[in-house]
Scaffold this active site. Structure first.
Site, PDB file in Angstrom:
ATOM      1  N   ARG A 280     -17.070  23.132   3.218  1.00  0.00           N
ATOM      2  CA  ARG A 280     -17.071  22.623   1.832  1.00  0.00           C
ATOM      3  C   ARG A 280     -15.757  22.885   1.093  1.00  0.00           C
ATOM      4  O   ARG A 280     -15.717  22.877  -0.129  1.00  0.00           O
ATOM      5  CB  ARG A 280     -18.231  23.195   1.018  1.00  0.00           C
ATOM      6  CG  ARG A 280     -19.587  22.795   1.566  1.00  0.00           C
ATOM      7  CD  ARG A 280     -20.666  22.926   0.504  1.00  0.00           C
ATOM      8  NE  ARG A 280     -21.951  22.642   1.083  1.00  0.00           N
ATOM      9  CZ  ARG A 280     -22.738  23.551   1.640  1.00  0.00           C
ATOM     10  NH1 ARG A 280     -22.348  24.818   1.671  1.00  0.00           N
ATOM     11  NH2 ARG A 280     -23.886  23.216   2.144  1.00  0.00           N
TER      12      ARG A 280
ATOM     13  N   LYS B   2      -4.797  13.207  -3.202  1.00  0.00           N
ATOM     14  CA  LYS B   2      -5.622  12.154  -2.598  1.00  0.00           C
ATOM     15  C   LYS B   2      -5.618  12.365  -1.092  1.00  0.00           C
ATOM     16  O   LYS B   2      -4.559  12.456  -0.467  1.00  0.00           O
ATOM     17  CB  LYS B   2      -5.056  10.771  -2.908  1.00  0.00           C
ATOM     18  CG  LYS B   2      -5.462  10.246  -4.264  1.00  0.00           C
ATOM     19  CD  LYS B   2      -5.104   8.776  -4.400  1.00  0.00           C
ATOM     20  CE  LYS B   2      -5.457   8.270  -5.778  1.00  0.00           C
ATOM     21  NZ  LYS B   2      -4.985   6.895  -5.998  1.00  0.00           N
TER      22      LYS B   2
ATOM     23  N   GLU C  25       8.942   3.689  -2.411  1.00  0.00           N
ATOM     24  CA  GLU C  25       8.094   4.480  -3.325  1.00  0.00           C
ATOM     25  C   GLU C  25       8.955   5.171  -4.391  1.00  0.00           C
ATOM     26  O   GLU C  25       8.495   5.392  -5.517  1.00  0.00           O
ATOM     27  CB  GLU C  25       7.274   5.516  -2.545  1.00  0.00           C
ATOM     28  CG  GLU C  25       6.352   4.927  -1.468  1.00  0.00           C
ATOM     29  CD  GLU C  25       5.068   4.274  -2.011  1.00  0.00           C
ATOM     30  OE1 GLU C  25       4.849   4.286  -3.241  1.00  0.00           O
ATOM     31  OE2 GLU C  25       4.296   3.744  -1.186  1.00  0.00           O
TER      32      GLU C  25
ATOM     33  N   GLU D 274      -7.898   9.747 -11.553  1.00  0.00           N
ATOM     34  CA  GLU D 274      -7.716   8.307 -11.743  1.00  0.00           C
ATOM     35  C   GLU D 274      -8.846   7.685 -12.554  1.00  0.00           C
ATOM     36  O   GLU D 274      -9.457   6.694 -12.148  1.00  0.00           O
ATOM     37  CB  GLU D 274      -7.561   7.607 -10.367  1.00  0.00           C
ATOM     38  CG  GLU D 274      -6.839   6.279 -10.463  1.00  0.00           C
ATOM     39  CD  GLU D 274      -6.413   5.709  -9.114  1.00  0.00           C
ATOM     40  OE1 GLU D 274      -5.887   6.469  -8.279  1.00  0.00           O
ATOM     41  OE2 GLU D 274      -6.613   4.510  -8.916  1.00  0.00           O
TER      42      GLU D 274
ATOM     43  N   ARG E 127      -3.064   7.042 -13.748  1.00  0.00           N
ATOM     44  CA  ARG E 127      -2.716   7.241 -12.337  1.00  0.00           C
ATOM     45  C   ARG E 127      -2.701   5.912 -11.573  1.00  0.00           C
ATOM     46  O   ARG E 127      -1.938   5.745 -10.616  1.00  0.00           O
ATOM     47  CB  ARG E 127      -3.687   8.239 -11.684  1.00  0.00           C
ATOM     48  CG  ARG E 127      -3.289   8.568 -10.271  1.00  0.00           C
ATOM     49  CD  ARG E 127      -3.960   9.805  -9.733  1.00  0.00           C
ATOM     50  NE  ARG E 127      -3.476  10.039  -8.377  1.00  0.00           N
ATOM     51  CZ  ARG E 127      -3.631  11.162  -7.711  1.00  0.00           C
ATOM     52  NH1 ARG E 127      -4.268  12.171  -8.263  1.00  0.00           N
ATOM     53  NH2 ARG E 127      -3.151  11.296  -6.500  1.00  0.00           N
TER      54      ARG E 127
ATOM     55  N   HIS F 176       0.712  -2.420  -5.028  1.00  0.00           N
ATOM     56  CA  HIS F 176      -0.224  -2.096  -3.952  1.00  0.00           C
ATOM     57  C   HIS F 176      -1.301  -3.165  -3.732  1.00  0.00           C
ATOM     58  O   HIS F 176      -1.764  -3.336  -2.610  1.00  0.00           O
ATOM     59  CB  HIS F 176      -0.905  -0.742  -4.213  1.00  0.00           C
ATOM     60  CG  HIS F 176      -0.022   0.434  -3.919  1.00  0.00           C
ATOM     61  ND1 HIS F 176       1.200   0.620  -4.533  1.00  0.00           N
ATOM     62  CD2 HIS F 176      -0.167   1.489  -3.077  1.00  0.00           C
ATOM     63  CE1 HIS F 176       1.745   1.737  -4.084  1.00  0.00           C
ATOM     64  NE2 HIS F 176       0.942   2.285  -3.201  1.00  0.00           N
TER      65      HIS F 176
ATOM     66  N   HIS G 218      -1.409  -4.302  -0.170  1.00  0.00           N
ATOM     67  CA  HIS G 218      -2.543  -4.125   0.751  1.00  0.00           C
ATOM     68  C   HIS G 218      -2.965  -5.465   1.355  1.00  0.00           C
ATOM     69  O   HIS G 218      -3.359  -5.533   2.522  1.00  0.00           O
ATOM     70  CB  HIS G 218      -3.736  -3.484   0.014  1.00  0.00           C
ATOM     71  CG  HIS G 218      -3.555  -2.020  -0.230  1.00  0.00           C
ATOM     72  ND1 HIS G 218      -4.081  -1.376  -1.331  1.00  0.00           N
ATOM     73  CD2 HIS G 218      -2.895  -1.068   0.468  1.00  0.00           C
ATOM     74  CE1 HIS G 218      -3.752  -0.090  -1.276  1.00  0.00           C
ATOM     75  NE2 HIS G 218      -3.031   0.117  -0.205  1.00  0.00           N
TER      76      HIS G 218
ATOM     77  N   HIS H 283       3.454   0.542   5.184  1.00  0.00           N
ATOM     78  CA  HIS H 283       2.908   0.588   3.832  1.00  0.00           C
ATOM     79  C   HIS H 283       4.027   0.414   2.773  1.00  0.00           C
ATOM     80  O   HIS H 283       3.914  -0.413   1.863  1.00  0.00           O
ATOM     81  CB  HIS H 283       2.185   1.927   3.645  1.00  0.00           C
ATOM     82  CG  HIS H 283       1.664   2.161   2.278  1.00  0.00           C
ATOM     83  ND1 HIS H 283       0.565   1.499   1.767  1.00  0.00           N
ATOM     84  CD2 HIS H 283       2.096   2.985   1.288  1.00  0.00           C
ATOM     85  CE1 HIS H 283       0.346   1.905   0.530  1.00  0.00           C
ATOM     86  NE2 HIS H 283       1.264   2.808   0.219  1.00  0.00           N
TER      87      HIS H 283
HETATM   88  P1  NAD Z   1       3.274   8.211   9.026  1.00  0.00           P
HETATM   89  O1  NAD Z   1       2.585   9.437   8.667  1.00  0.00           O
HETATM   90  O2  NAD Z   1       2.636   7.310  10.007  1.00  0.00           O
HETATM   91  O3  NAD Z   1       4.734   8.588   9.540  1.00  0.00           O
HETATM   92  C1  NAD Z   1       5.607   7.549   9.939  1.00  0.00           C
HETATM   93  C2  NAD Z   1       6.184   7.803  11.338  1.00  0.00           C
HETATM   94  O4  NAD Z   1       7.205   8.800  11.233  1.00  0.00           O
HETATM   95  C3  NAD Z   1       5.187   8.348  12.337  1.00  0.00           C
HETATM   96  O5  NAD Z   1       5.453   7.787  13.595  1.00  0.00           O
HETATM   97  C4  NAD Z   1       5.491   9.839  12.347  1.00  0.00           C
HETATM   98  O6  NAD Z   1       5.113  10.480  13.550  1.00  0.00           O
HETATM   99  C5  NAD Z   1       6.976   9.830  12.203  1.00  0.00           C
HETATM  100  N1  NAD Z   1       7.584  11.030  11.647  1.00  0.00           N
HETATM  101  C6  NAD Z   1       7.099  11.818  10.673  1.00  0.00           C
HETATM  102  N2  NAD Z   1       8.012  12.735  10.313  1.00  0.00           N
HETATM  103  C7  NAD Z   1       9.073  12.541  11.114  1.00  0.00           C
HETATM  104  C8  NAD Z   1      10.337  13.161  11.218  1.00  0.00           C
HETATM  105  N3  NAD Z   1      10.721  14.118  10.372  1.00  0.00           N
HETATM  106  N4  NAD Z   1      11.191  12.727  12.181  1.00  0.00           N
HETATM  107  C9  NAD Z   1      10.842  11.701  12.991  1.00  0.00           C
HETATM  108  N5  NAD Z   1       9.692  11.051  12.911  1.00  0.00           N
HETATM  109  C10 NAD Z   1       8.814  11.459  11.979  1.00  0.00           C
HETATM  110  O7  NAD Z   1       3.575   7.298   7.742  1.00  0.00           O
HETATM  111  P2  NAD Z   1       3.959   7.657   6.221  1.00  0.00           P
HETATM  112  O8  NAD Z   1       4.723   6.497   5.739  1.00  0.00           O
HETATM  113  O9  NAD Z   1       4.521   8.998   6.084  1.00  0.00           O
HETATM  114  O10 NAD Z   1       2.532   7.670   5.506  1.00  0.00           O
HETATM  115  C11 NAD Z   1       1.722   6.529   5.431  1.00  0.00           C
HETATM  116  C12 NAD Z   1       0.314   6.979   5.145  1.00  0.00           C
HETATM  117  O11 NAD Z   1       0.299   7.646   3.900  1.00  0.00           O
HETATM  118  C13 NAD Z   1      -0.694   5.862   5.055  1.00  0.00           C
HETATM  119  O12 NAD Z   1      -1.843   6.227   5.784  1.00  0.00           O
HETATM  120  C14 NAD Z   1      -1.025   5.780   3.572  1.00  0.00           C
HETATM  121  O13 NAD Z   1      -2.345   5.348   3.336  1.00  0.00           O
HETATM  122  C15 NAD Z   1      -0.821   7.202   3.149  1.00  0.00           C
HETATM  123  N6  NAD Z   1      -0.495   7.379   1.725  1.00  0.00           N
HETATM  124  C16 NAD Z   1      -1.223   8.282   1.035  1.00  0.00           C
HETATM  125  C17 NAD Z   1      -0.925   8.531  -0.299  1.00  0.00           C
HETATM  126  C18 NAD Z   1      -1.689   9.559  -1.055  1.00  0.00           C
HETATM  127  O14 NAD Z   1      -1.508   9.673  -2.272  1.00  0.00           O
HETATM  128  N7  NAD Z   1      -2.491  10.356  -0.400  1.00  0.00           N
HETATM  129  C19 NAD Z   1       0.118   7.829  -0.919  1.00  0.00           C
HETATM  130  C20 NAD Z   1       0.857   6.912  -0.162  1.00  0.00           C
HETATM  131  C21 NAD Z   1       0.542   6.695   1.171  1.00  0.00           C
HETATM  132  N1  GLY Z   2      -0.353   7.161  -4.214  1.00  0.00           N
HETATM  133  C1  GLY Z   2      -1.125   6.897  -5.376  1.00  0.00           C
HETATM  134  C2  GLY Z   2      -1.751   8.098  -5.972  1.00  0.00           C
HETATM  135  O1  GLY Z   2      -1.545   9.209  -5.516  1.00  0.00           O
HETATM  136  O2  GLY Z   2      -2.477   7.972  -6.918  1.00  0.00           O
END
Ligand code: NAD
Ligand code: GLY
Length: 372
Positions: free
Chosen positions: A120, A142, A184, A236, A241, A248, A252, A265
């Site tokens: 939990r 998130k 971003e 949110e 937020r 997006h 999306h 993304h």
């Molecule tokens: P990712 O986590 O897939 O990383 C991108 C690629 O880079 C992967 O192949 C990873 O293994 C590689 N990588 C990571 N660090 C590295 C490094 N230092 N050197 C070499 N390679 C490296 O993609 P991302 O763009 O980081 O994240 C996308 C995800 O984030 C999506 O699932 C999206 O939904 C999520 N997201 C979440 C939020 C949130 O607020 N929680 C906001 C935006 C995006």
């Molecule tokens: N990436 C959008 C949020 O964190 O609200």
């Protein structure tokens, strides 16, 4: 190293930004309730950075369980989440065991969801290793996983205790992933920070060359903006937020319409921000000059300018499943001015249809459908 604070009532937390933070046990230790952690990472990041993190924690007397998942958005699933929980149970992790996410947004979101649900809820530390994760996903709490029906449909708000954004690890990030993170960064200037947008226009070339000083400044300003927004509207609920979702809803739809994994993304968000600017200009909310400023930044960052031509009806169908839809009404983040985004239901349907129709929408075409 520079430090910012996410000012949440009851549970504020620091974001440290600077080089070589992944090996700084002194920064991690004050945030561990007991000397036991589970580090979750993937098969790409593990060979690069896992040993260094394990060693620094081990030398400080911390017991470390490592969980290495396959790389990719395709693994942001129920199975991976459950695997983390299985490993933690087998290792007899406790309520005070901290989970450390070492990776990009996929690992951050998955690990965060495991931290929200294991017994939990256990403490979470984010060590983001992509630019996107350092400026966005690691901050704000998130967490979640994907469902076959769509991305991030299952999740929870679970704030980290600490974010360590190590700028040195970005040196190994592929160029395309780096550019997706820059999208971003541009987003914050467009939504709510005109001085930052001006600064970005002046420093974009240095940022694209990964100049260390410029990069650190861009991460700090992005995290400051994100932290301020999260402090205003953690869950949110007020609409503030939701502004972070600029681009997006279009983005999306691009990601889903092109087939998940074809567009990153951040790339889809970049083109989505252009479509939001196109719509805002058509509605007379911003000038053509403003629109061209957005276009120029996206272009200089090497991000795609043209969304795939899915047909307006398909776009509208995909956009209708956006999480911001309320009582069946589409809500979009549009520009009242550059640096002043709003969440609105007032999008003019004819203008929206033009944005989404080939030959009418400025950022829609058969060229560059798949980013390189
Ligand atoms: P990712 O986590 O897939 O990383 C991108 C690629 O880079 C992967 O192949 C990873 O293994 C590689 N990588 C990571 N660090 C590295 C490094 N230092 N050197 C070499 N390679 C490296 O993609 P991302 O763009 O980081 O994240 C996308 C995800 O984030 C999506 O699932 C999206 O939904 C999520 N997201 C979440 C939020 C949130 O607020 N929680 C906001 C935006 C995006
Ligand atoms: N990436 C959008 C949020 O964190 O609200």
């Amino acid at each position: 190293m520079k430090t910012l604070k996410v000012d949440l009532a009851g549970a504020p937390y620091p974001i440290h930004v600077g080089p070589a933070l992944t090996t700084r046990a002194d920064l991690l230790l004050p945030h561990l309730a007991i000397p036991q952690v589970a580090v979750v990472t993937n098969s790409t990041v593990a060979p690069l950075y896992l040993d260094a993190l394990r060693d620094c924690l081990g030398q400080a007397g911390v017991n470390v369980l490592s969980i290495v998942l396959p790389d990719g958005e395709a693994y942001k699933t129920q199975d991976s989440w459950y695997h983390i929980l299985d490993e933690m149970l087998a290792y007899r992790c406790e309520r005070k065991t901290s989970l450390i996410a070492l990776g990009g947004g996929v690992i951050g979101d998955l690990t965060g969801f495991a931290a929200a649900t294991f017994l939990r809820g256990v403490p979470l530390i984010q060590v983001p290793t992509t630019l996107l994760a350092q400026v966005d996903s690691s901050v704000g709490g998130k967490t979640g996983i994907n469902h076959p029906m769509g991305k991030n449909l299952i999740g929870a708000f679970h704030q980290p205790r600490l974010v360590l954004a190590d700028t040195l690890v970005l040196n190994t990030l592929p160029a395309r992933e780096y550019r997706a993170g820059v999208a971003e960064i541009i987003k914050y200037g467009l939504i709510r920070d005109l001085p930052f947008l001006d600064w970005l226009e002046a420093h974009l070339d240095a940022l694209m060359e990964r100049d260390s000083h410029t990069l650190t400044q861009a991460i700090l300003e992005s995290c400051r903006n994100k932290a301020e927004v999260v402090a205003l509207d953690e869950f949110e609920t007020s609409g503030v937020r939701a502004l972070l979702n600029l681009g997006h809803t279009f983005g999306h739809a691009i990601e889903a319409g092109a087939g998940y994994g074809v567009w990153l993304h951040g790339e889809a968000v970049a083109t989505g921000m252009l479509m939001a600017a196109d719509l805002s200009e058509r509605m007379g909310w911003i000038s053509e000059h403003d629109l061209l400023r957005v276009e120029s930044l996206i272009k200089r960052a090497g991000l795609p300018l043209q969304a795939p031509d899915l047909g307006a009806d398909r776009y509208l169908q995909l956009m209708a499943s956006d999480k911001k839809v309320e009582a069946g009404n589409l809500r979009l983040v549009l520009f009242k001015a550059l640096g002043r985004a709003i969440l609105t239901q007032e999008a003019d349907p004819a203008c929206l249809k033009s944005v989404l129709t080939a030959g009418k929408g400025r950022y829609l075409g058969r060229q560059n459908e798949v980013p390189q």
